[in-house]
Structures are given as C-alpha cells and as structure tokens.
Design an enzyme around this catalytic site. Structure first.
Site, PDB file in Angstrom:
ATOM      1  N   ASP B 163       0.856  -1.185   0.000  1.00  0.00           N
ATOM      2  CA  ASP B 163       0.000   0.000   0.000  1.00  0.00           C
ATOM      3  C   ASP B 163       0.890   1.232   0.000  1.00  0.00           C
ATOM      4  O   ASP B 163       1.527   1.547   1.004  1.00  0.00           O
ATOM      5  CB  ASP B 163      -0.894   0.024   1.248  1.00  0.00           C
ATOM      6  CG  ASP B 163      -1.971  -1.052   1.219  1.00  0.00           C
ATOM      7  OD1 ASP B 163      -1.726  -2.110   0.598  1.00  0.00           O
ATOM      8  OD2 ASP B 163      -3.039  -0.853   1.826  1.00  0.00           O
ATOM      9  N   LYS B 231      -7.055   3.303  -3.282  1.00  0.00           N
ATOM     10  CA  LYS B 231      -7.454   3.297  -1.869  1.00  0.00           C
ATOM     11  C   LYS B 231      -7.656   4.725  -1.408  1.00  0.00           C
ATOM     12  O   LYS B 231      -6.884   5.613  -1.762  1.00  0.00           O
ATOM     13  CB  LYS B 231      -6.351   2.584  -1.081  1.00  0.00           C
ATOM     14  CG  LYS B 231      -6.496   2.598   0.414  1.00  0.00           C
ATOM     15  CD  LYS B 231      -5.408   1.719   1.058  1.00  0.00           C
ATOM     16  CE  LYS B 231      -5.319   1.950   2.544  1.00  0.00           C
ATOM     17  NZ  LYS B 231      -4.223   1.186   3.186  1.00  0.00           N
ATOM     18  N   LYS B 267     -10.379   0.194  -2.392  1.00  0.00           N
ATOM     19  CA  LYS B 267     -10.283  -0.051  -0.948  1.00  0.00           C
ATOM     20  C   LYS B 267     -10.539   1.229  -0.170  1.00  0.00           C
ATOM     21  O   LYS B 267      -9.686   2.102  -0.111  1.00  0.00           O
ATOM     22  CB  LYS B 267      -8.897  -0.604  -0.612  1.00  0.00           C
ATOM     23  CG  LYS B 267      -8.651  -0.781   0.883  1.00  0.00           C
ATOM     24  CD  LYS B 267      -7.298  -1.393   1.180  1.00  0.00           C
ATOM     25  CE  LYS B 267      -6.986  -1.370   2.675  1.00  0.00           C
ATOM     26  NZ  LYS B 267      -5.635  -1.852   2.992  1.00  0.00           N
TER      27      LYS B 267
END
Lengths: 299, 331
Positions: B163, B231, B267
């Site tokens: 991430d 995300k 996400k």
C-alpha cells in the site's frame, strides 16, 4: 391580556421522549402509545420502544460504566444529592403526574413525591458508606491482610414496578446507580410519564449521560431482548408479572446474569440496604503481611 | 483478446500502453486529467446518502456480513506495534471468531514493512495475505530512493500486497507527471525476482485532496500509472473513507474499465467502524460497479475495529441474542 385572548391561546402539549445516553430520542421505531390516567382519560402519547432502542440503551450504559463506577463514592453521592435537589424544584410537576397516573388526591400524591425525594437523598448518603457495611478486613489463618470490597456488577436492566410509577421507580433505580452500576430502565407500562419526566431531571443534575437510560413501551417487548442480551450483567424483574418473570429468568441464564426476582414490596416502608447489595460483587485481595523470613522486615 | 483484463495481470501493461499519448508529458497528462468531467458534489452526496438508506436484513444481511469479513484488510499501524500484537492479529484474521469456525477469514493483515516477516511467519499457508504499507507511510514525505527501498524491503520480506501513498504535495502543486512516475517506479519495485509482483494499492489520502474533482483526477492518474487497487485514505487524518469519496473511486474504476479495459480494485480505509457502515459501502459497490467487484479480489475494507462489530452482529444473527464487547477480542 383580555379574557378572549386568554381563551384563544393554544395549549402546548409536552412531547414525552425516551432518555438514552443523556439525550432525548424518540423511539427508533417511530411508534408511540396512548397513556391515560387512572380513569381512562388520555394524558399524552409516550414512545413505544423497540428492541433496537433497548440495544442502543445497553451500548450507552456500557459506555458510561467505566466513568461512573470509577468516580469516587463521595462524588457519586454529591451527584445523587443534586438529583434530589432538582426533583424538589420540579415537585409540582411530579405531584400532578403521579396524581394522574395513580389516581391520588393532590395531598396524597404530594406525600408520595416527598417520600420519593427523601428516598433519593437516603440512597445518596449510602454511596460512600456501603463499603463499610459489606466490605472490610477478614481474619485469615496466615500472614496476610485479607480485604473484601464491594464492586458494582455492571450494566443492570431494571423493570420498574408497574403500580408505583414514581416512588417504586426511584426505589429500584437509586440503589442500583448509587453503588456504581449503570442502568437500563423499562418504565411502568401504563404510567410511564413520571419516569420520562425523571429523565429530564437526571439530564440536568451532573449525572453523566448513559448512567440511567429510560425506555417506555410494552414491558415484555423490551425486557425480552434485555434479558437475553450478552452485555447486560444483571436484571431486576420488579415490574414483571409471574409468567414473564419466569421466561426472562430463563433467557437471563445464558450469560449467568444476576437476577432479582419480583417480590411483593411495600414501597412506602423503609427499604433497608438489601437493594443496594443485590447488584454488588465482592472483590477480595490477599496481601502478604508480617515477617518476611530472615530480613526481619515488618510489612 | 478478452474484453477486460485484471490490473495485476500480464495483459494490463499493453492496455495501459494504449493510453501512452496521455501520459507522454506533464502537459498532456494535465490536459487529460483536467478534461475529466467535473464532479456534481450535491448529486454525488445525494446519491451516496440515498444508497445508504437501503434496508439490508436477514439472509441478505448474513451474506453481507460474511462478505464484509472476507474483504477486511485487518490493520495495525501503530508506533507501538510489537511482534506479539501482530501475531495476535494474524491469529484473529485466520479465525475471527474462535467459537464459530464457519466465520470466513479476512482478506489480509496490513502492517508496517518491518512487521511483514512476523506476519508472514504466523499466517503460514492460511491463505490470508500480508499487506504492507510503504513509501514513507503515512506522509510520503521522503526522497524517492528512500521510498523505493521501503517498498523493496517489504517485498523482500514477503509482502503479498504493497500500500503506497502518493505525493500529495506534488499532486496539489499540479506536478502530475511526477506523481505518475513515482507510482510507476514503485510498481517496478514491487516486482519479485521470480518476475511475479506484489499487488500495488495506491493511497490518495482523499481527505487532503480538497475537492471531489481532485479525487477523480487522482483516481485516473493512479490507474493510468498501473495501480492494482486504488485506496481512499491512510486512516491517519481527520477525514478518511466516506461514502461520497468512495463513490468517486468506484465511478472511476467503472469508467476506466469501460475505456481502457482494465479492471482495478477499490479499498476504502479508515473510519469504517460499524456493520451498518460496511453494508452501506457494499451497497455502493453493487449499485455502482456491480457484482464483478463484490469479492475480496476487487474490494477491500481497511479497518481494525470494524471486524469486532461484524462479529458481534454475526453472533446476534446466529443466536438471536445481542452480543457484547466481552465476546470479542480486545486489540
């Protein structure tokens, strides 16, 4: 103001609401039911709580528990005394509501409200004294200090008495919170108005939000999820009739709730400390004392 | 040639190459991103709010709860993380409810790079993936070589997913190509020696992007640069995942698949704490991009306390009794 103007004034009705987490929500379900006086005349509409209101009330009570049980007993006493002061200030309102609900004359209702306020003061005095009555040092056969102290049970669900809508209510709620528990109270089904007004008093008395939560509605409907709720530690069945009480006691067994069964009570009589001790757990600690071997040091 | 290819698949690069005219220079990239249709803020918030009012009950709720559990990236990103805490979290991820083994396992455990090894060892072959934040998370304020070393470290330790955070400073200053190149470089650093790659999730930190238009631009920028997942947030700022900003991401992946033919995951992370919230997001997914995204390959929740609430709701559905915090772990 002239006579005709007086007559033209519209009456302002009070919207009775629940008391949950220090706020005054309507029932999540949006339902209300009609409340009548002892002669069947309409008084007001009260919220008819659902199981989700019960769930929300338990969450609020759990959230308030750490702060309330951690407050000093002295501080709890001060706050409860403050509640009594506020009750005194609203005496006329409660006299009217209790008179309507229980069909009492103004003087008899006044006596009931006075008794309720006095009882609240009486329990306020007990907060920092109960530990001396039910706790203390225990003699043990060994070099230990052995001390027992009472601790609150946790979140207590209370089914308030059905007949005595105010004195009975105060008599079951005050002892529970005096010792540091937090409460979810199901009010008298037929006469919830004095209880809902009590919420307004509690909200203005320094009592932290969530310590007392008041739900009006059908007792059986709200009590069933409370009795089964895994996060409720004890239940007082004072306002449950026999068949319901049995069902609730069975439901309460799953997480080993402390259960107080309904029993005939004269609410006007001196209550004693029994209700205070019903929702206490005893914590006992052993502390080494005396000589510790060769060092010879005393404790 | 299949109509749609997954962003993490081998064919995605060729599809992205078809957009090379857009990414050729800072100017063309800016023209493209600023040419995206503006976001109707009132309409967006209205739509997100409307979809949040859907009533999901009984069997549908049970399905949604299990789906949500299987989509969680169970996260611990604290300075005080210890190996013991990470191991405990891994055990919880594999068996979220030890009393009910029918509970699905979570999608991944999300940790800092130095904890990847611990997480990898304790998860073993359970099928739960290890995600690692990297690139000087959460601020992203470090030189590129430092960020790349951070990523390489995590991948070498065995992270299945990385991430990364974008450089919000560069993005807000309008240096889109710099952000683009950085994501490309990180994507390259995700490659393992055996030529497979750790999946790359690109965090935009929507709470710092100021406008909905910026969120839409960032989404496209991230996808053009090769993100496998986009995300919303790090969970470290005041505003994290909200239904409106997640809806923008969902619309972006939908439109991106339509135009480029590459499917990218989404996400939302941070601030999703209750079952009710999670179900609202699932409704958004279903209504915006449809069933293709309703699996943990394409949709994840970055969350920690959400799992406990989902478990309590799950216990309520299976026993009929309201559960309480005493019946889930404290973590």
């Amino acid at each position: 103001m002239s006579e005709s103007e007086k007559a033209a004034r519209l009456s302002v009705f009070k919207t009775y609401k629940l008391f949950v987490g220090g706020k005054f929500p309507r029932s999540e379900s949006g339902r209300v039911y009609e409340v009548t006086d002892s002669k069947g005349r309409w008084l007001a509409n009260a919220p008819q709580s659902s199981r989700k209101d019960a769930r929300d009330a338990v969450v609020a009570a759990r959230k308030a528990f750490a702060g309330w049980s951690g407050a000093t007993a002295y501080n709890r006493g001060q706050i409860l005394y403050r509640v009594a002061e506020m009750l005194e200030g609203r005496r006329d309102q409660f006299v009217r509501e209790v008179g309507d609900a229980e069909g009492l004359s103004k003087s008899k209702a006044g006596a009931v409200v006075d008794a309720a306020i006095d009882r609240w003061v009486w329990y306020a005095g007990w907060t920092d004294k109960i530990a001396q009555i039910v706790g203390g040092a225990n003699p043990v056969a060994g070099p230990y200090f052995n001390l027992s102290s009472p601790e609150p049970t946790g979140v207590v669900a209370i089914l308030a008495p059905q007949e005595s809508s105010f004195l009975g209510l105060v008599s079951v709620v005050a002892p529970v919170i005096a010792t540091g528990n937090t409460a979810v109270v199901v009010t008298s089904e037929a006469s919830p108005l004095p209880a809902l007004s009590l919420g307004e008093v509690l909200a203005t008395s320094d009592l932290p939000g969530g310590v007392v939560n008041l739900l009006s509605g059908r007792t059986a409907e709200i009590a069933t999820p409370l009795a089964a709720h895994q996060d409720v530690n004890a239940i007082d069945l004072a306002g449950a009739e026999e068949v319901l009480a049995k069902e609730l006691e069975i439901a309460a067994a799953d997480n080993l709730k402390r259960v107080r069964r309904p029993q005939p009570v004269d609410w006007a009589a001196d209550p004693g400390t029994e209700r205070l001790t019903s929702f206490l757990e005893t914590k006992t600690v052993w502390h080494p004392a005396g000589g510790s071997g060769s060092s010879g040091a005393a404790y | 040639m299949p109509l749609t290819v997954p962003a993490h698949g081998p064919e995605a690069a060729a599809r992205l190459a078809s957009m090379s005219d857009v990414t050729a220079s800072d100017g063309s990239l800016r023209r493209f991103l600023h040419g995206l249709p503006g976001v109707d803020a009132v309409g967006l918030e209205g739509r997100a709010a409307t979809l949040g009012t859907r009533s999901i009950k009984t069997t549908a709720k049970a399905y949604a709860i299990d789906l949500a559990i299987s989509m969680i990236d169970l996260t611990t990103l604290e300075g005080a993380d210890t190996p013991g805490k990470v191991r405990a979290l891994c055990a919880k991820g594999v068996h979220p409810d030890p009393l009910d083994r029918s509970t699905p396992k979570v999608a991944a455990i999300c940790v800092y790079p130095d904890m990847v090894k611990v997480a990898k060892e304790s998860l073993g072959d359970s099928g739960v993936k290890v995600a690692s934040v990297a690139t000087a998370f959460p601020a992203g304020r470090a030189a590129l070589p430092v960020k790349l070393a951070d990523v390489a470290d995590a991948v070498a330790a065995g992270a299945d997913e990385v991430d990364m955070v974008i450089d919000r400073g560069a993005f807000l200053a309008g240096h889109y190509l710099k952000v683009y190149d950085e994501i490309r470089a990180v994507k390259e650093a995700c490659r393992r020696p055996d030529s497979t790659s750790a999946h790359l999730k690109v965090i935009f930190e929507t709470g710092e992007l100021s406008t909905y238009d910026n969120i839409r631009r960032a989404s496209w920028l991230g996808m053009l640069a090769g993100a496998d997942f986009i995300k919303t947030s790090t969970g470290k700022v005041a505003v994290n995942a909200t239904p409106p900003n997640t809806l923008i991401l969902l619309e972006a992946v939908r439109d991106f698949r339509e135009t480029v033919g590459v499917q990218v995951g989404v996400k939302p992370a941070g601030g999703i704490r209750t079952t009710k919230d999670a179900i609202k997001f699932l409704v958004l997914v279903n209504e915006t991009v449809g069933e293709d995204w309703l699996s943990n390959d394409w949709f994840r929740f970055g969350a920690s306390s959400l799992l406990n609430d989902l478990l309590m709701q799950r216990q309520k559905l299976s026993t009929g009794r309201y559960s309480g915090p005493d019946y889930v772990t404290v973590d």
